[in-house]
Design an enzyme around this catalytic site. Structure first.
Site, PDB file in Angstrom:
ATOM      1  N   ARG A  69       0.854  -1.199   0.000  1.00 19.89           N
ATOM      2  CA  ARG A  69       0.000   0.000   0.000  1.00 19.89           C
ATOM      3  C   ARG A  69       0.885   1.243   0.000  1.00 19.89           C
ATOM      4  O   ARG A  69       1.529   1.556   0.999  1.00 19.89           O
ATOM      5  CB  ARG A  69      -0.933   0.026   1.207  1.00 19.89           C
TER       6      ARG A  69
ATOM      7  N   ASP B 167      -3.471   3.016  14.286  1.00 20.00           N
ATOM      8  CA  ASP B 167      -2.664   3.552  13.207  1.00 20.00           C
ATOM      9  C   ASP B 167      -3.214   4.923  12.852  1.00 20.00           C
ATOM     10  O   ASP B 167      -4.049   5.471  13.572  1.00 20.00           O
ATOM     11  CB  ASP B 167      -2.622   2.601  12.006  1.00 20.00           C
TER      12      ASP B 167
END
Length: 548
Positions: free
Chosen positions: A183, A463
């Site tokens: 990603r 996160d």
């Protein structure tokens, strides 16, 4: 780091002469091997081809948000009705990606890469975006780790610490490893350490292009991609921009058109109204969409930041069983399966609570309920943040999805319109919920500023996406007149000040906290962002100026 020296693959055949117009503003060990002249040439030509288009798309985001701030509502587009109603399907899915029932995600440091590839999950998503603090050293270490993992040479030696002996980490045989998907960062993030013609390179292009430069040919030979997860898209035009960028990369690296396959995260509210269109824009390379639930909740808050009738309750009450999130996930399943694409479920952020058996069982029960909901709704796979959750999720998908995926579940019963997607849930804001948001934001920011982008807090893996929910909620609660906690306390700056003031004492010894040395800077940044008249688009934009 690996015991093996890193070397640029001989198959990287771009020109080797120095490229004018590109400059690196930082230095780190091994930089010359990772960024030889051929790689710099690729980044330069890619930037010049894509940057004007990227800036146009970012300007379009600003205009669209101004429409929402003025009272407008997102909706399905009239000008793309033919795409939504047309009879078309995406290109066939590669064999390596047909079964994705459990995927694990995490940052790109060598130990994480080895453990994730060895974890037993079907896929490892190596994350340069929400799980990585983009220091220059982190980015280069991540790129090196991925290149060595693809080559099969990655190793890591953890030093002894206290009573713990040192430990050697190495990859399992190739057939026993998870499939790698990378990603890159989103379109909104710059890479300030690389300037082309005096302007910063797109972080997305740096991550994707450097990974492809070093590993695309090897992965192509193994029928393993390269594969990418694309984050934070808001429109079909942004998807089309990725198509342009990846086609440019393929041509530059001598890859067949469509060799690079992608999965797109539907993690912004505007994007849920353009899922058919996003699939169509990438139809020759896309293999699925993913319910990026945490960023999606953040995007809902950001989209409706000026709508007092769409204020969400505290984060713990905004679960996937809430009607607006249920509608989002089921519409995604229906859309993907109609087009022959995977419909991936969302992240289970829980981590094991080893010291408390009862609390751990409660946490695992929540994971099981969430994954049962996903597989019975029709999802083709799901995400976990910790290896211990892999067998939990796998057992449920194995029991209810014995075949590689369930594209045959068309969910023709789903009838979802605009109102179902934007209707806010009922709920409350408690003192614990308010102060919990403050704590998560500060602790995550402190760790991020110190170079750590993935932090366990209260047995959840936080996160950037989960921290964004907390940060955006605080701003919206403080800037929506008349809001109160469930005990009647007014939500105002005095409440924020009190929470920030007592937090250091509550957290205790800074030396035991990830990023403890950055705690004061994190408190100051959250205070400034919360007081601002305008909600910052992303937490990581002002924070990025404070690293390196």
């Amino acid at each position: 780091m690996s015991a093996h020296a890193f070397a640029v693959p001989a198959r990287a055949t771009l020109p080797g002469r120095p490229t004018p117009g590109i400059a690196l503003t930082a230095a780190a060990p091994g930089q010359d091997a990772l960024l030889p002249p051929a790689a710099l040439a690729l980044l330069t030509t890619l930037h010049r081809a894509i940057e004007p288009l990227r800036q146009a798309r970012l300007a379009a985001r600003v205009q669209r948000q101004a429409f929402f701030d003025g009272g407008g509502l997102p909706d399905f587009r009239a000008d793309t009705r033919e795409i939504r109603e047309g009879d078309w399907r995406v290109a066939p899915i590669p064999a390596a990606l047909l079964d994705r029932r459990v995927e694990i995600t995490g940052p790109t440091d060598p130990k994480m890469v080895i453990n994730a590839l060895n974890s037993g999950a079907k896929v490892f998503m190596a994350d340069f975006e929400d799980s990585t603090s983009p220091t220059w050293a982190n980015l280069l270490a991540g790129q090196r780790a991925l290149a060595e993992a693809v080559a099969g040479t990655l190793q890591f030696d953890a030093p002894a610490s206290g009573d713990k002996p040192g430990k050697h980490y190495a990859l399992k045989p190739e057939g026993e490893r998870a499939v790698l998907i990378v990603r890159p960062r989103g379109w909104h993030l710059d890479e300030k350490h690389v300037l082309v013609d005096g302007a910063p390179l797109s972080g997305a292009l740096f991550d994707a292009a450097l990974f492809a430069f070093h590993s695309a040919r090897t992965l192509q030979a193994k029928d393993r991609g390269p594969y990418l997860y694309l984050p934070k898209l808001q429109s079909m035009e942004e998807a089309a921009l990725w198509e342009t960028a990846l086609s440019h990369l393929e041509a530059s690296l001598g890859l067949p058109l469509g060799q690079m396959k992608v999965t797109v995260l539907i993690e912004t509210l505007p994007a849920v109204f353009e899922m058919h269109e996003i699939l169509h824009a990438l139809r020759n390379r896309i293999v699925g969409l993913n319910c990026g639930r945490w960023d999606y909740i953040f995007s809902y808050i950001k989209t409706f930041r000026a709508h007092p009738d769409k204020v969400l309750p505290e984060r713990g009450q905004v679960t996937m069983t809430q009607p607006f999130l249920k509608a989002y996930s089921e519409l995604l399943i229906q859309t993907c399966h109609r087009r022959g694409a995977h419909a991936m479920g969302g992240m289970a952020a829980q981590i094991p609570i080893n010291h408390d058996e009862a609390a751990n069982e409660q946490a695992m029960a929540r994971v099981r309920a969430d994954k049962l909901r996903e597989v019975t709704a029709g999802h083709d796979g799901t995400w976990v943040a910790h290896p211990a959750l892999i067998p939990v999720a796998q057992a449920l998908f194995d029991a209810h999805m014995p075949q590689p995926n369930q594209h045959q579940v068309l969910r023709e019963d789903v009838q979802v319109g605009r109102d179902e997607l934007i209707r806010p849930p009922a709920g409350a804001i408690t003192r614990a919920g308010f102060e919990g948001n403050v704590e998560v934001c500060v602790r995550y920011l402190a760790a991020w500023l110190d170079g750590n982008g993935c932090v366990p807090i209260h047995w959840l893996m936080e996160d950037a996406a989960t921290a964004e929910i907390s940060r955006a909620q605080l701003w919206q609660w403080l800037h929506t007149p008349g809001l109160h906690l469930d005990d009647g306390t007014a939500i105002d700056l005095r409440l924020l000040e009190a929470a920030l003031h007592k937090l250091p004492a509550t957290l205790g010894d800074r030396g035991k906290l990830p990023g403890g040395a950055k705690l004061d800077a994190a408190i100051a940044l959250l205070d400034r962002l919360s007081r601002s008249d305008t909600l910052a688009e992303f937490l990581t934009l002002p924070a990025y100026a404070l690293i390196d």
